[in-house]
Design an enzyme around this catalytic site. Structure first.
Site, PDB file in Angstrom:
ATOM      1  N   GLU A 177     -26.779  12.828   1.801  1.00  0.00           N
ATOM      2  CA  GLU A 177     -27.489  13.642   0.377  1.00  0.00           C
ATOM      3  C   GLU A 177     -27.785  13.270   0.052  1.00  0.00           C
ATOM      4  O   GLU A 177     -28.606  12.241  -0.474  1.00  0.00           O
ATOM      5  CB  GLU A 177     -25.901  13.229  -0.848  1.00  0.00           C
ATOM      6  CG  GLU A 177     -26.274  13.228  -2.050  1.00  0.00           C
ATOM      7  CD  GLU A 177     -24.984  12.961  -2.853  1.00  0.00           C
ATOM      8  OE1 GLU A 177     -23.946  12.948  -2.463  1.00  0.00           O
ATOM      9  OE2 GLU A 177     -25.018  12.288  -4.237  1.00  0.00           O
ATOM     10  N   GLU A 193     -19.225  21.135  -1.674  1.00  0.00           N
ATOM     11  CA  GLU A 193     -18.488  20.100  -2.453  1.00  0.00           C
ATOM     12  C   GLU A 193     -17.071  19.847  -2.725  1.00  0.00           C
ATOM     13  O   GLU A 193     -17.209  18.700  -3.270  1.00  0.00           O
ATOM     14  CB  GLU A 193     -19.485  20.850  -3.851  1.00  0.00           C
ATOM     15  CG  GLU A 193     -19.252  19.372  -5.451  1.00  0.00           C
ATOM     16  CD  GLU A 193     -20.254  17.935  -5.307  1.00  0.00           C
ATOM     17  OE1 GLU A 193     -20.287  18.226  -3.969  1.00  0.00           O
ATOM     18  OE2 GLU A 193     -19.135  17.812  -6.156  1.00  0.00           O
ATOM     19  N   ARG A 230     -19.182  11.801 -11.509  1.00  0.00           N
ATOM     20  CA  ARG A 230     -18.328  12.165 -10.352  1.00  0.00           C
ATOM     21  C   ARG A 230     -18.048  11.359  -9.353  1.00  0.00           C
ATOM     22  O   ARG A 230     -18.764  10.361  -9.408  1.00  0.00           O
ATOM     23  CB  ARG A 230     -19.773  12.310  -9.544  1.00  0.00           C
ATOM     24  CG  ARG A 230     -20.082  13.403  -7.785  1.00  0.00           C
ATOM     25  CD  ARG A 230     -19.188  14.258  -8.273  1.00  0.00           C
ATOM     26  NE  ARG A 230     -18.813  15.066  -6.651  1.00  0.00           N
ATOM     27  CZ  ARG A 230     -17.763  14.616  -5.373  1.00  0.00           C
ATOM     28  NH1 ARG A 230     -16.703  13.547  -5.870  1.00  0.00           N
ATOM     29  NH2 ARG A 230     -18.183  15.030  -4.644  1.00  0.00           N
ATOM     30  N   GLU A 268     -36.208  25.868   6.389  1.00  0.00           N
ATOM     31  CA  GLU A 268     -37.282  24.804   5.153  1.00  0.00           C
ATOM     32  C   GLU A 268     -35.750  26.159   4.135  1.00  0.00           C
ATOM     33  O   GLU A 268     -35.778  27.386   4.100  1.00  0.00           O
ATOM     34  CB  GLU A 268     -38.550  25.967   5.158  1.00  0.00           C
ATOM     35  CG  GLU A 268     -38.905  25.189   3.152  1.00  0.00           C
ATOM     36  CD  GLU A 268     -39.628  26.408   3.113  1.00  0.00           C
ATOM     37  OE1 GLU A 268     -40.965  26.204   4.012  1.00  0.00           O
ATOM     38  OE2 GLU A 268     -40.592  25.855   1.679  1.00  0.00           O
ATOM     39  N   HIS A 314     -43.423  25.991  10.311  1.00  0.00           N
ATOM     40  CA  HIS A 314     -42.666  24.848  10.178  1.00  0.00           C
ATOM     41  C   HIS A 314     -42.142  24.509  11.807  1.00  0.00           C
ATOM     42  O   HIS A 314     -41.115  25.138  11.760  1.00  0.00           O
ATOM     43  CB  HIS A 314     -41.379  24.221   9.252  1.00  0.00           C
ATOM     44  CG  HIS A 314     -42.082  24.626   7.682  1.00  0.00           C
ATOM     45  ND1 HIS A 314     -43.037  23.129   7.284  1.00  0.00           N
ATOM     46  CD2 HIS A 314     -42.246  25.546   6.585  1.00  0.00           C
ATOM     47  CE1 HIS A 314     -43.434  23.869   5.655  1.00  0.00           C
ATOM     48  NE2 HIS A 314     -42.811  25.439   5.694  1.00  0.00           N
ATOM     49  N   HIS A 319     -20.224   6.336  -2.631  1.00  0.00           N
ATOM     50  CA  HIS A 319     -21.542   6.496  -3.887  1.00  0.00           C
ATOM     51  C   HIS A 319     -20.384   7.220  -4.903  1.00  0.00           C
ATOM     52  O   HIS A 319     -19.476   7.500  -4.721  1.00  0.00           O
ATOM     53  CB  HIS A 319     -22.473   7.132  -3.546  1.00  0.00           C
ATOM     54  CG  HIS A 319     -22.558   8.330  -3.261  1.00  0.00           C
ATOM     55  ND1 HIS A 319     -22.578   8.357  -1.716  1.00  0.00           N
ATOM     56  CD2 HIS A 319     -22.886   9.504  -3.823  1.00  0.00           C
ATOM     57  CE1 HIS A 319     -22.253  10.175  -1.383  1.00  0.00           C
ATOM     58  NE2 HIS A 319     -22.065  10.956  -2.545  1.00  0.00           N
ATOM     59  N   HIS A 338     -45.043  32.409   6.752  1.00  0.00           N
ATOM     60  CA  HIS A 338     -44.873  32.653   5.411  1.00  0.00           C
ATOM     61  C   HIS A 338     -45.058  31.937   4.438  1.00  0.00           C
ATOM     62  O   HIS A 338     -46.283  31.215   4.731  1.00  0.00           O
ATOM     63  CB  HIS A 338     -42.824  32.565   5.340  1.00  0.00           C
ATOM     64  CG  HIS A 338     -42.603  30.703   5.175  1.00  0.00           C
ATOM     65  ND1 HIS A 338     -42.838  29.758   6.341  1.00  0.00           N
ATOM     66  CD2 HIS A 338     -42.555  29.816   4.346  1.00  0.00           C
ATOM     67  CE1 HIS A 338     -42.629  28.646   6.209  1.00  0.00           C
ATOM     68  NE2 HIS A 338     -42.391  28.098   4.623  1.00  0.00           N
ATOM     69  N   HIS A 385     -19.099  11.315   2.276  1.00  0.00           N
ATOM     70  CA  HIS A 385     -18.802  12.998   2.586  1.00  0.00           C
ATOM     71  C   HIS A 385     -19.822  13.317   4.661  1.00  0.00           C
ATOM     72  O   HIS A 385     -20.428  12.583   4.455  1.00  0.00           O
ATOM     73  CB  HIS A 385     -19.787  14.498   2.567  1.00  0.00           C
ATOM     74  CG  HIS A 385     -20.296  13.696   0.804  1.00  0.00           C
ATOM     75  ND1 HIS A 385     -22.190  13.409   1.551  1.00  0.00           N
ATOM     76  CD2 HIS A 385     -20.354  13.742   0.002  1.00  0.00           C
ATOM     77  CE1 HIS A 385     -22.254  13.167   0.383  1.00  0.00           C
ATOM     78  NE2 HIS A 385     -21.873  13.694  -0.611  1.00  0.00           N
ATOM     79  N   HIS A 397     -17.237   8.374  -4.039  1.00  0.00           N
ATOM     80  CA  HIS A 397     -16.613   9.032  -2.790  1.00  0.00           C
ATOM     81  C   HIS A 397     -17.465   9.680  -1.426  1.00  0.00           C
ATOM     82  O   HIS A 397     -18.693   8.555  -1.929  1.00  0.00           O
ATOM     83  CB  HIS A 397     -16.605  10.927  -3.681  1.00  0.00           C
ATOM     84  CG  HIS A 397     -18.658  11.266  -3.037  1.00  0.00           C
ATOM     85  ND1 HIS A 397     -19.238  11.260  -5.004  1.00  0.00           N
ATOM     86  CD2 HIS A 397     -18.761  12.614  -2.877  1.00  0.00           C
ATOM     87  CE1 HIS A 397     -19.693  11.306  -4.606  1.00  0.00           C
ATOM     88  NE2 HIS A 397     -20.126  11.973  -3.836  1.00  0.00           N
ATOM     89  N   HIS A 421     -48.485  29.846   6.676  1.00  0.00           N
ATOM     90  CA  HIS A 421     -47.841  28.419   7.108  1.00  0.00           C
ATOM     91  C   HIS A 421     -46.495  28.857   7.705  1.00  0.00           C
ATOM     92  O   HIS A 421     -45.831  30.127   7.969  1.00  0.00           O
ATOM     93  CB  HIS A 421     -47.686  27.072   6.386  1.00  0.00           C
ATOM     94  CG  HIS A 421     -47.090  27.156   4.815  1.00  0.00           C
ATOM     95  ND1 HIS A 421     -47.350  27.860   4.048  1.00  0.00           N
ATOM     96  CD2 HIS A 421     -45.345  25.914   5.353  1.00  0.00           C
ATOM     97  CE1 HIS A 421     -45.844  27.782   3.749  1.00  0.00           C
ATOM     98  NE2 HIS A 421     -44.968  26.603   4.330  1.00  0.00           N
TER      99      HIS A 421
HETATM  100 MN    MN Z   1     -21.526  13.060  -3.201  1.00  0.00          MN
HETATM  101 MN    MN Z   2     -42.959  26.294   3.804  1.00  0.00          MN
END
Ligand code: MN
Ligand code: MN
Length: 427
Positions: A142, A204, A133, A325, A320, A181, A364, A138, A136, A318
């Site tokens: 990542e 991507e 890959r 998520e 967040h 990277h 959830h 961005h 590059h 629970h």
């Molecule tokens: Mn990348």
């Molecule tokens: Mn969760």
């Protein structure tokens, strides 16, 4: 099953809901083992009786994608508690176009195919042995988990120091936004990995590639920039490479020495050996590994939990408070109900390679509905992993007040776990 019947005797309900409950229980019986079936036998007879009279309403004679319906059991026959218009929070990498190049392939899911997924996008990529890959960067950060095989990573830190390291199955890496990277598959069979980005609109196929940038820069400018004659650049690519086949690199030590040159190697740990990390939390029903900026300091904007749930177990109810998520299912199968407030709830089915999404603060649970371990990732655009437990909330509130809300006995309240156990057993 007995509990359901008992509840029904105690609490009269509209006939329709009662029938739906019996049918829901019957559908569960269809996917559990023989021992459970025996235990459910008395209830099943009642369910069969009711089913006969209810088949007419549940029949589905029209055109149907049978394969997809079978994989979406909780949409085909939802729990009777599901209600209202809740956005789709499931997609699968199996639906995404694979961009196949000499050297590997990539496919992605972002807000275009899952509109609810505003904070996170993801890529699944495979590189052959030697496949690259290309160099590059961005605008998104990542985070990655190696799913199969091994790879060599390169980068430079913001001081310009070199980074070169190898990662294997179960290991992670993180490159902050703008840090350049590359990834190269190693022998014998390259690698496959999941990439997670802290921006739902990330693509991507729209990153900053060294071959694309240099191809779109006048040759005489490049020559001036590097202090070389234009003729020395005659062989440079005129189109982007993106993924391409190359020879395997030399040893890690050789590559590090060559990349360092007269400079230094970075002191930043861009990778994390999650494959050897002890569980953050362990119960008889499963385990959770939390990876965030507390134990992986470079990962300032993405937090993760890798969750394993044994058969019959459940990731408890629970929510967040700090971020949406994004989920990726790695092993087994499960179902998740998203409670979307205002009487709205929806249950969806998840298999390996599927993606789920939960908006910030939405309640959830994730239940293992299979006969093998359920393993999935919880990913957040956040500095730290934070979750709150319904059970713990109920136990850290004056009991009298809780009982006035839920109409449960003192004995039942005291049976609710006090700790945020995260993975709870089946009953
Ligand atoms: Mn990348
Ligand atoms: Mn969760």
């Amino acid at each position: 099953m007995e509990k359901v019947e008992q509840e029904m005797k105690e609490t009269p309900e509209p006939a329709e809901v009662s029938r739906r409950r019996f049918l829901g229980a019957g559908s569960v019986a269809a996917i559990v083992g023989a021992a459970e079936l025996t235990a459910m036998a008395s209830g099943q007879q009642a369910a069969d009786t009711r089913k006969a009279e209810h088949d007419r309403s549940e029949s589905n004679p029209g055109p149907e994608n049978q394969g997809l319906a079978a994989l979406s059991a909780d949409s085909e026959l939802p729990p009777a508690t599901d209600h209202g218009d809740t956005p789709t929070f499931w997609t699968s990498f199996a639906l995404a176009r694979r961009r196949i190049e000499e050297g590997g392939w990539a496919r992605q899911t972002n807000v275009k195919d899952l509109p609810i997924a505003k904070e996170i996008a993801a890529v699944n990529m495979r590189l052959t042995s030697g496949g690259v890959r290309e160099l590059h960067w961005h605008a998104a950060a990542e985070w990655s988990l190696m799913l199969n095989g091994s790879a060599r990573l390169t980068a430079i830190d913001t001081e310009g120091n070199a980074y070169v390291n190898d990662v294997g199955k179960g290991d992670l890496w993180y490159f902050p936004a703008g840090v350049p990277h590359s990834i190269q598959g190693l022998g014998p069979d390259g690698c496959e990995f999941l990439l997670v980005f802290d921006d739902g609109t990330f693509s991507e196929f729209d990153t900053t590639l060294v071959s694309d940038w240099t191809a779109r820069t006048p040759r005489e400018v490049l020559a001036k920039n590097w202090g070389v004659p234009v003729s020395a650049l005659a062989g440079m690519p005129t189109e982007e490479l993106y993924i391409f086949q190359a020879e395997l690199p030399g040893s890690l030590e050789e590559d590090r020495r060559a990349a360092r040159g007269r400079g230094k190697l970075t002191e930043v740990a861009f990778d994390f050996k999650a494959s050897t990390m002890p569980a953050t939390l362990h119960t008889p029903s499963g385990e959770v590994r939390v990876i965030d900026s507390r134990n992986f300091p470079v990962s300032t904007n993405i937090a993760a939990a890798l969750v394993r749930v044994r058969p019959g177990g459940m990731r408890e109810l629970h929510w967040h408070p700090n971020a949406d998520e994004w989920q990726y299912y790695i092993e087994g199968q499960g179902r998740m109900t998203l409670f979307a407030n205002g009487g709205k709830a929806r249950t969806m089915t998840f298999h390996l390679g599927d993606v789920g999404y939960v908006p910030r603060t939405f309640g959830h649970y994730i239940e293992n509905t299979g006969t093998t371990d359920l393993v999935f990732l919880e990913m957040f655009k956040a500095n730290r992993y934070v979750d709150l437990s319904l059970s713990q909330w109920m136990r850290r509130t004056p009991p009298k007040l809780v009982k006035e809300h839920l109409k449960i006995s003192e004995e039942t309240l005291q049976a609710i776990p006090e700790a945020n156990e995260r993975v709870v057993p089946g009953k």
